[in-house]
Design an enzyme around this catalytic site. Structure first.
Site, short mmCIF file in Angstrom:
data_model
loop_
_atom_site.label_atom_id
_atom_site.label_comp_id
_atom_site.label_asym_id
_atom_site.label_seq_id
_atom_site.Cartn_x
_atom_site.Cartn_y
_atom_site.Cartn_z
N ALA A 72 -9.84 20.79 -4.19
CA ALA A 72 -8.81 21.27 -3.26
C ALA A 72 -8.75 22.79 -3.37
CB ALA A 72 -7.46 20.65 -3.60
N ALA A 117 -7.14 26.82 -6.71
CA ALA A 117 -7.95 25.63 -6.43
C ALA A 117 -7.78 24.65 -7.59
CB ALA A 117 -9.42 26.00 -6.28
N LYS A 118 -8.15 23.41 -7.38
CA LYS A 118 -8.20 22.43 -8.48
C LYS A 118 -9.09 21.29 -8.00
CE LYS A 118 -6.01 22.01 -12.52
NZ LYS A 118 -5.54 23.12 -13.35
N GLY A 119 -9.75 20.66 -8.94
CA GLY A 119 -10.62 19.56 -8.53
C GLY A 119 -10.84 18.61 -9.68
#
Ligand code: NAD
Length: 427
Positions: A72, A117-119
């Site tokens: 994301a 962001a992060k994933g």
């Protein structure tokens, strides 16, 4: 005394409120205190992009298993997206979005030129062999290759991933690009462009902020007692530094429970999570539960293990005079309201543990300049950045008479909104 049953670590809001709900609520609350164009707030409620990928790998027994991965990317108005990658069975699309928003605020409060962001991958990494983890990581890197990069989006370790994971991603990306590109990820081993001091950085920033907040409330550090929940990368480093700087660390814990010594623990003698996982209570029968640690009569409480541990159920029992958030999201919104009413200051995660992303930024600078910094330089620069951010947040607390959390969000959101205002809406 009671001992807590070991729990699986889940870091972020789940039981009480999803990370996305919390992030959106905090955004709305901060926005209500500022005169910001509502169109900008509307844009910030949504991530710029969410990538969902299928990651098939061959298991060691020859069968093929298919996993789901996400990345994301929330907002990049101030620079490339930045944030961790987690391997955990509880990873969801919404969780990635919520955590990516927190990263946007965290980078902005530190004035780092990155967005959020992060994933992650929906997988229990404990069920994979090392070879399977490497295959999973390399295939995931391939699937997200077009959306990451040193000027686009720079992942880092998070739950279930580590320096080795980052080295594999850097290698996979570099092989596909045909050139060694260390700046594509941070949190790598120093031998392939990682930064000295990165592991300790979030704990160091928690210790620095604790020192500053004690000074703010006229509390000499050598007359301050501290309890730290979680003796891992963040809690362990914070506890050791505060002990070195003269505070009396009276309680620390891991997933199995807490040790408590009212006259101060020999913190250096307690093995860190990295040295010997979950060994805090190994040499004692006198174990407190993690719940009991949270309500000890101490000056400073540092929750540095998992999310949602200070809740409406225990907020009235907290005896600490100051709380510094080491973990991400340790305080639920209900508890936050109670603590505000009780006038217990809570210094928020987006400021206190931001040393991690700050030294990741230093790592990125070292990578793109092809010049490594010494540990002394890293720590000196981190000290400077933390002091600057602290002074800015403190200024908002003093001038607006708001909580530390509101002040940190006000600093962050003002910067992001100003950048959006200045760049405008394309096309
Ligand atoms: P870690 O895995 O190194 O250590 C976690 C510690 O918490 C261990 O001592 C573990 O035993 C303990 N723990 C696990 N589950 C627990 C439970 N249910 N109750 C009590 N203790 C429990 O993790 P870490 O990297 O130190 O991260 C801790 C928190 O800090 C997380 O919220 C993480 O998101 C946040 N954080 C980490 C970094 C980083 O770079 N490591 C940066 C910013 C924020």
């Amino acid at each position: 005394m009671a001992t807590n049953p070991p729990q699986e670590q889940t870091t972020e809001p789940g039981e009480f409120e999803s990370a996305l709900e919390t992030a959106r609520r905090q955004l709305a609350h901060a926005a209500s205190q500022l005169d910001i164009d509502s169109n900008i707030i509307e844009r910030l409620k949504h991530p710029a992009k969410i990538h969902e990928v299928t990651v098939p790998i061959e298991r060691d027994d020859g069968t093929v298993e298919v996993f789901t991965g996400y990345r994301a990317q929330h907002d990049s108005v101030r620079g490339p997206f930045k944030g961790g990658l987690r391997y955990h069975p509880g990873v969801t699309r919404d969780e990635c979005v919520g955590l990516s928003m927190w990263m946007t605020w965290k980078c902005a409060v530190m004035d780092i030129p990155f967005g959020g962001a992060k994933g992650g991958i929906v997988v229990n990494p404990k069920t994979l062999s090392e070879a399977e983890t490497e295959r999973l990581t390399r295939r995931f890197s391939q699937e997200i290759r077009d959306v990451i990069g040193p000027n686009r989006d720079i992942p880092a370790p998070d739950m279930g991933t580590n320096a080795q994971t980052m080295a594999w991603i850097m290698d996979a990306y570099s092989m596909q690009k045909g050139e060694t590109t260390p700046g594509v990820v941070t949190g790598k081993p120093p031998v392939v462009g990682g930064s000295y001091g990165r592991d300790e950085a979030p704990g160091r920033s928690v210790a620095i902020i604790t020192r500053e907040v004690c000074e703010y409330y006229d509390r000499p550090l050598d007359e301050t007692t501290v309890a730290v929940q979680g003796f891992g990368s963040v809690g362990g480093s914070a506890a050791r530094l505060l002990d070195e700087w003269g505070a009396s660390v009276v309680a620390v814990s891991d997933v199995n429970g807490a040790v408590y010594e009212p006259d101060g623990l020999d913190v250096a003698a307690i093995p860190s999570h990295k040295e010997e996982p979950e060994a805090v209570t190994r040499n004692t029968d006198d174990v407190l539960s993690n719940e009991e640690l949270l309500t000890l009569d101490v000056d400073v409480l540092i929750p540095a293990a998992i999310g949602n541990v200070i809740t409406e159920a225990n907020a009235n029992d907290i005896q600490a005079e100051i709380i510094v958030e080491g973990a991400n999201g340790p305080t639920t919104s209900g508890a936050d309201a109670t603590l505000t009413e009780r006038e217990i200051p809570v210094v928020p995660d987006i400021l206190a543990n931001a040393g991690g992303v700050t030294v990741s930024y230093f790592e990125w600078l070292q990578d793109i300049n092809r010049r490594a910094w010494s540990l002394e330089k890293v720590n000196e620069e981190l000290e400077h950045e933390m002091q600057t951010a602290w002074n800015e947040v403190r200024h908002e607390v003093d001038s607006r008479d708001v909580t530390w959390r509101d002040a940190a969000y006000i600093v962050a959101l003002s910067r992001i909104a100003e950048a959006h205002q200045s760049r405008g809406l394309w096309p």
